[in-house]
Design an enzyme around this catalytic site. Structure first.
Site, mmCIF file in Angstrom:
data_model
loop_
_atom_site.group_PDB
_atom_site.id
_atom_site.type_symbol
_atom_site.label_atom_id
_atom_site.label_comp_id
_atom_site.label_asym_id
_atom_site.label_seq_id
_atom_site.Cartn_x
_atom_site.Cartn_y
_atom_site.Cartn_z
ATOM 1 N N TYR A 1 1.060 -1.324 0.049
ATOM 2 C CA TYR A 1 0.281 -0.266 0.156
ATOM 3 C C TYR A 1 1.061 1.606 -0.077
ATOM 4 C CZ TYR A 1 -4.172 -1.700 0.582
ATOM 5 O OH TYR A 1 -5.899 -2.865 1.066
ATOM 6 N N LYS B 1 3.620 -15.370 2.352
ATOM 7 C CA LYS B 1 3.313 -16.152 0.125
ATOM 8 C C LYS B 1 5.104 -16.434 0.529
ATOM 9 C CE LYS B 1 2.065 -17.715 -2.917
ATOM 10 N NZ LYS B 1 1.145 -18.647 -3.800
ATOM 11 N N ASP C 1 -2.786 -18.113 0.036
ATOM 12 C CA ASP C 1 -3.588 -18.865 -0.558
ATOM 13 C C ASP C 1 -4.626 -20.117 0.174
ATOM 14 O OD1 ASP C 1 -0.763 -20.560 -0.788
ATOM 15 O OD2 ASP C 1 -1.386 -20.642 -2.482
ATOM 16 N N ASP D 1 -6.227 -7.198 4.493
ATOM 17 C CA ASP D 1 -7.457 -6.978 3.893
ATOM 18 C C ASP D 1 -8.556 -7.331 2.896
ATOM 19 O OD1 ASP D 1 -8.883 -4.392 2.511
ATOM 20 O OD2 ASP D 1 -7.989 -4.593 0.493
ATOM 21 N N ASP E 1 -12.344 -9.692 4.538
ATOM 22 C CA ASP E 1 -13.650 -9.333 4.435
ATOM 23 C C ASP E 1 -13.994 -10.665 3.769
ATOM 24 O OD1 ASP E 1 -13.206 -6.279 3.183
ATOM 25 O OD2 ASP E 1 -14.459 -7.025 1.770
HETATM 26 C C1 IPM Z 1 -10.845 -1.104 4.422
HETATM 27 C C2 IPM Z 1 -10.450 -0.407 2.989
HETATM 28 C C3 IPM Z 1 -9.214 0.248 2.149
HETATM 29 C C4 IPM Z 1 -7.600 -0.864 2.458
HETATM 30 C C5 IPM Z 1 -9.287 0.784 1.493
HETATM 31 C C6 IPM Z 1 -10.508 1.582 1.240
HETATM 32 C C7 IPM Z 1 -8.560 1.702 0.864
HETATM 33 O O1 IPM Z 1 -10.709 -2.088 1.887
HETATM 34 O O2 IPM Z 1 -10.669 -0.724 5.407
HETATM 35 O O3 IPM Z 1 -10.280 -2.508 4.824
HETATM 36 O O4 IPM Z 1 -7.253 -1.745 1.425
HETATM 37 O O5 IPM Z 1 -7.387 -0.928 4.110
HETATM 38 MN MN MN Z 2 -11.091 -3.796 3.013
#
Ligand code: IPM
Ligand code: MN
Ligand code: NAD
Length: 352
Positions: free
Chosen positions: A135, A185, A217, A241, A245
């Protein structure tokens, strides 16, 4: 307790509204202020993280953020995008460890697309490195050479960056089930090779913690196959990240997941989800991830563990009555919007 609210864009505004209402209910002595971040900040000031916001962050004891972003700003130059404002505030606050707990509320067992016996009892936490990795690595850019475009980013970690976030993860594991999975990884990436070696060295200071290493993975698969094997998951920025999710679906919805980012000073609290342009303005957003983020703030920044527990019990109790936002509607007795869900939770807190 000076709390700065950074609602941001889309449903960020809606869910921060809910979280603040809950905070006011449990801790009326909290001093609140607000500032702009993301697309709304760009529209008003020409930058996604205005100086005024940075000044207010400096004065705050904790920051509660909603979400940023939306298609309106997708064509902007990289540095002006709403997401750049979010990354800058994380970097500015030096919150290098992002804690993303995944716990199951029993009454939501059927709301997950995963089988109940696979997820019943899951209690894991992802420790995501937040201020380094791909990032932030340089060089980065898009260039044209001999008529061909190339887009590039740099994935770099230094030993101190890995050590400090690893220590956070080991300390957390100490207070939990004493199991730590470091995800990388290392079979392909040098940065992961260093990550693994560094985590192994830190492990010498924590002989009681059972450490294992897992490729990312495989981890993505194991989270679905048998999520109960995990206690603390430690990983780099990008992997954290994505895996968080994914892991949110164990809890039934992305809207359920809170996060708290800690470093050397002020903590930053934000739900895991984004600005959800598809449901923004419809009162359909699940506010629980943001409300649980406020609870994490009480716990980690203000050491008010009882108040944090009170919020969690209230959420548990409302969910157990079958009250649900649309994203967790499976098995609902009453489907409600953001505002009504918040009211129910606040009423429940009042009655605890
Ligand atoms: C999160 C989001 C952010 C990230 C983006 C919006 C920059 O996806 O906080 O999970 O990737 O950190
Ligand atoms: Mn995110
Ligand atoms: P998203 O997290 O906003 O939404 C993904 C899906 O989950 C959508 O269908 C959305 O409706 C649903 N969802 C998310 N939160 C929910 C909630 N609280 N209740 C019910 N449903 C919810 O991800 P996206 O659509 O990929 O991204 C949209 C924008 O948000 C982009 O600009 C992205 O960069 C940004 N984003 C910001 C953050 C952040 O600020 N922390 C995090 C992720 C994405």
């Amino acid at each position: 307790m000076r709390v700065l609210g950074l609602p941001g864009d889309g449903i960020g505004k809606e869910v921060v509204g809910s979280a603040v209402d809950v905070l006011k209910e449990v801790a009326s002595d909290i001093e609140l202020d607000y500032a702009l971040i993301g697309g709304c900040a760009y529209d008003t000031t020409g930058t996604p993280l205005p100086e005024e916001t940075i000044d207010k962050v400096k004065k705050a004891d904790a920051v509660l953020l909603g979400a940023v972003g939306g298609s309106k700003w997708d064509k902007l130059n990289h540095n002006l995008r709403p997401e750049a404002g979010l990354l800058k505030v994380r970097s500015h606050m030096k919150v290098f460890a992002n804690l993303r707990p995944v716990r199951i509320f029993r009454s939501l067992l059927s709301a997950s697309p995963l089988k109940e016996d696979i997820i019943d009892g899951v209690d894991l936490i992802i420790v995501r490195e937040l201020t380094g990795g791909i990032y932030f690595g340089k060089p980065r850019g898009i260039e044209i050479k001999d008529g061909v475009y190339s887009g590039y980013n740099t994935l770099v970690y230094t030993t101190p960056e890995i050590e400090r976030v690893a220590r956070v993860a080991f300390e957390l594991a100490k207070k939990r089930k004493k199991r730590l999975t470091s995800v990388d990884k290392a079979n392909v990436l040098e940065s992961s090779r260093l990550w693994r070696d560094t985590v192994d060295k830190i492990a010498d200071d924590y002989p009681d913690i059972e450490l294992n290493h897992m490729y990312v993975d495989n981890c993505a698969m194991q989270l679905i196959r048998d999520p109960k094997q995990f206690d603390v998951i430690l990983t780099q920025n990008l992997f954290g990240d994505i895996l968080s999710d994914e892991a949110s679906m164990i809890a039934g919805s992305l809207g359920m997941l809170p996060s708290g980012s800690i470093g050397d000073g002020t903590g930053l609290y934000e739900p895991v989800h984004g600005s959800a342009p598809d449901i923004s303005g419809t009162d359909m957003a699940n506010p629980i991830g943001a409300i649980l983020s406020a609870a994490m703030m009480l716990k980690y920044s203000f050491d008010m563990i009882e108040l944090a527990d009170k919020i969690e019990y209230a959420i548990e109790s409302v969910l157990s009555r079958g009250i649900r936002t649309p994203d967790i509607a499976f098995g609902a007795k009453e489907i409600v919007g953001t505002k009504k869900m918040t009211e129910y939770i606040i009423d429940e807190i009042g009655g605890v």
